[in-house]
Each structure stands twice: as C-alpha cells, then as structure tokens.
Motif scaffolding. Sequence first.
Motif, PDB file in Angstrom:
ATOM      1  N   PRO B 147       0.698  -1.050   0.019  1.00  0.00           N
ATOM      2  CA  PRO B 147       0.245   0.095  -0.114  1.00  0.00           C
ATOM      3  C   PRO B 147       0.730   1.121  -0.027  1.00  0.00           C
ATOM      4  N   SER B 150       2.737   1.569  -3.482  1.00  0.00           N
ATOM      5  CA  SER B 150       1.786   1.975  -4.327  1.00  0.00           C
ATOM      6  C   SER B 150       1.805   3.521  -4.695  1.00  0.00           C
ATOM      7  N   ARG B 205      -5.423   1.840  -9.932  1.00  0.00           N
ATOM      8  CA  ARG B 205      -6.283   0.886 -10.002  1.00  0.00           C
ATOM      9  C   ARG B 205      -5.764  -0.524 -10.096  1.00  0.00           C
ATOM     10  N   HIS B 208      -4.093  -1.678  -7.035  1.00  0.00           N
ATOM     11  CA  HIS B 208      -4.850  -1.863  -6.102  1.00  0.00           C
ATOM     12  C   HIS B 208      -5.508  -3.482  -6.323  1.00  0.00           C
ATOM     13  N   GLU B 211      -2.774  -5.751  -5.134  1.00  0.00           N
ATOM     14  CA  GLU B 211      -2.892  -5.812  -3.524  1.00  0.00           C
ATOM     15  C   GLU B 211      -4.133  -6.768  -3.328  1.00  0.00           C
ATOM     16  N   ALA B 223      -6.276  -3.197   0.934  1.00  0.00           N
ATOM     17  CA  ALA B 223      -7.313  -3.368  -0.107  1.00  0.00           C
ATOM     18  C   ALA B 223      -8.623  -3.393   0.140  1.00  0.00           C
TER      19      ALA B 223
END
Lengths: 251, 224
Positions: B147, B150, B205, B208, B211, B223
């Motif tokens: 996370p 990202s 996206r 995500h 994840e 997530a």
Amino acid sequence: MADEEYILRVENIHKSFGELEVLRGVTFDVKKGETICFIGPSGTGKSTLLRCINQLNKPDDGHVWLHGEEVTNSGNRINYFRQRIGMVFQNFFLFDHLTALKNVEIALIKVRGMDPKEAREKALYELRQVGMEKWAEHYPAELSGGQAQRVSIARALAMDPDVILFDEPTSALDPELTREVLEVMKLLAEQGMTMLVVTHEMGFACSVATRIMFMEHGIIQEQGSPDQMMSDQTFERCKNFIGKVTGYGTD
Amino acid sequence: MDLIDILIEWFPYLISGIFATLGLVASALVIGVLVGLPMALGQVYGKFPVRAVVGIYVWFFRGLPVLVLLFLFYFGIFPGLGLDLPAFFVGATVLGLRGAAYQSQIFRGAIQSISEGQMIAARSLGMTRLQGIRNVILPQAVRIALPGWSNEYPNILTDSAICYAIGVAELLTRTSQIVSQTYVTMPIYLVCAGIFILLNYAGLRVLHEIEKKIEVPGFGTGAA
Ligand SMILES: Nc1ncnc2c1ncn2[C@@H]1O[C@H](COP(=O)(O)OP(=O)(O)OP(=O)(O)O)[C@@H](O)[C@H]1O
Ligand SMILES: [Mg+2]
C-alpha cells in the motif's frame, strides 16, 4: 560411551546475557521416548536452556550431543541438527502469510528438498495427527490459539524430529484451548515421541512426564519421577514453588 | 483549427509521449525495487559498513531536488564517466535511483514490523538466514509494503515530467511541442493534464488489484 542409550545429552551449559548469568551449568541426558517437564519460577532460564539446545542461543560453555554428534560448535551443520530437534513456541510463531498446510510443508520443500506433492501429503498427514486437517487451507489469523498451536506442533512433527522442545506451549491459551493442546502432546508422548516441555501445567507434568526437573537460579535444583515428586521430601523447593503457583499449600 | 482536429493530427505525437512517460515510470519503479529492496535488507540485516553506505545513499538522494539530481547526472556524472547516454535512459535512471531511496525506507519499515518470532521459527526448522529471508520475511514484507509502495507510482509519474528539462520526449515535452506548432495553449495543456490524471488513476487501479490478489487474512494490505 553409552551414547546409544541417550539420544540427547546436555552437558554443563552456561549462558550469560551481559552481566546476567542465566544458566550456571545445566547437565542432563535424555533417553528415547522420554517426556521431561521443566518447571520453575519465571526468569530462571528455562527458555534459554531450550534455546541453547538447538543453538538459537549460543551457550557460552558446555556441549549438546544428539545421537553422539556434537550440536554445539557444529557450524553450518546446525541447520541439519535443527531439523532433528523440533521446537514449539509459546506464541506459536506460525508463518502469518501461509495457510496451515503451507506452514507445515514449507520446510519440507525448502529445507529438505522434498517433492511438493509428497510434502503436501506429509503435511496433511501431520495436520490429521493434531486434528487440524479440516483447517488446512486457513490462515493463522483465522485460527484460535489452540488450533494455531496444534498446527505449529504439526509443523515440528513434519520434519520427523528425534526430539521436540516445547517452550510453555499452553501459556498463551485459556483453559479450554490448553486442554486440546495438552491432549495432542499426551498422544505424542504415548506414541513414543521424545519431548522436553517447559510448562506450568502440573497436571500434565504429573501424568505424562517420565521425569520432572525443577529449575531455579540457572541450574536444575531437583529432579525425579512424578511419583518421587509427590512423595519425597527432596522436592521441597519444587513443592513450595508449585504451592505458590496453584495457590494450594503443601505443608 | 478545431481542438479535435489538432488532437487527431497530433495524435501519434501524444501517444508516443504517453509511452515515453509510462516507460520512464515503469523503468524507475523497477529500478527502485531492484535497488531499494536489497538496500532495505542491508539496512536491517547488514553489518555497519553496509548500513552506513545505505544511509548515505538515502540521505543523498532524498536530500536533493529532482531537477538538481537530473542535471547532476545528465551534465556531470555520466559525461564525467565518459558515458554519452540517451536522455531517456538518464531520466529513468535518476527517477529510479531516487525512488530506490524512498522505497528502501518503505521496505525497511515493512521488514522491521515483522515480529522477530517469524525468523526464529524459520531458523528452528533448519532454514538458513537467507532461506528465512526469502521464504518468510520477504513475502510478508512485500504484502505489508505494497500500500505504501503504491504511492510511489503517482509520485514518480508526476516527477517524470521534469525529464522535460533534459529533452526526453515524454508527455509534457510532446505537449509543449504541439503548443509551439499550433499556438493553441490552454486547451492542449488541459488535455495533457487530463492524460496525467487518467494515467494516475489507471495505474493506482492496477496496483489496487494486485494488492487484492496477494492479500492474506490478517495482513492489512489496505485493499479492504
Ligand atoms: N536475548 C536476551 N538478552 C538479554 N537477556 C535475556 C535474553 N533472553 C533472556 N534474557 C534474560 O534471561 C533471564 C532468563 O530468561 P528465560 O526466558 O530463559 O527465563 P524463563 O525461565 O524461561 O522464564 P519465563 O518463565 O518467564 O519464561 C531473564 O532475566 C531474561 O530477561
Ligand atoms: Mg520462558
């Protein structure tokens, strides 16, 4: 030497952390199939002793022998000995990112180099032994403490160890879950597994142990069979300690 | 000329700019992981000299403005080493090496947050330290770090426009070329901004989704 008779020999282990002398010369021998329970007050070095046996802590002095081979000062071969000496921890230490099944098979695959299919069968077998086969696909976070501890026992069993070290395996569990773990351990003892168990569970120690060792101040103060402990005068310190733990007087 | 006509006429130009930008970002992220992850391991498990070198690296790359780093490498360090490298390559490398400094700290935090018992358990089964790192620590660290990691994507994406300064033919460079050819300013820059926002959104996206794919119960990968 009667090495055949003793599978594990622990000889004069000393260990200090800085100024603090934790182990001050611990010696004992273990026969195949024995269950030895270690009891004693907090901070007397019980965990340190177990960790010195598989060298998670390096003893300052003394020797450990497994089947007549020296475990201490064994260099890289320690990784071989650790496969032969299983360990179960108070807080389980399951690999959090792996399912129960993968927890049990990972060392078989990565350490023993076993074929993944074979490892899976073996892991499922061990999970069955501890009554956790149904939970094979679950992650540690989804298991109760008792279930997690049984998986960690399966993980140790999977390596076919000569001896398993248990460091307060039920101390993090409430009574109900304690019982299910102790039942598994009792079964192992009956099947002839050699076990060293640090525990405060006197009921378990008295009914399952072949020997009880009372540790205090870094040495084994008293030892004997459960019967001796119940009857002898000699186990005075130990009984005194147990009295404090259980809240029952001994005199 | 109508904006639509301009866009249609210069479409290949814009597309090549988008690809260059994505190329910069992708290379920078890859370099960032390849350099940042070992640095994190070195910082946690390494001996003092290793930790010191990593510390100096991180301090250096986080301490300078991107543009200064870019000029330093493009006009100074690479030419000084006798290397005549394409601007794209220099841009990707600088963004990557700088990203590595930030990413190493994300990975380090993740590794350090893993309880000590995980490695102890691995060792107790006969794994070497390296096996413990590979089979237990890294798979957990990656999940914990993802996370935070990202966020490096939008950071590097927006930073990448600075490669305009050394003439990399990325999106902003292409946009300003179109502007100078057509004398249409505002609408074209708005299109450029829109494309950046779109790339930002699409990339996040994708991350995500990754994840979610590697999520494991008990690991807050964000997530949810
Ligand atoms: N790695 C370490 N570094 C420093 N001190 C340590 C370390 N491990 C243990 N000790 C200290 O050594 C002493 C013995 O610890 P140990 O955990 O072996 O005791 P124990 O008998 O297992 O106690 P408990 O019943 O609380 O588990 C304690 O005072 C502890 O603080
Ligand atoms: Mg202890």
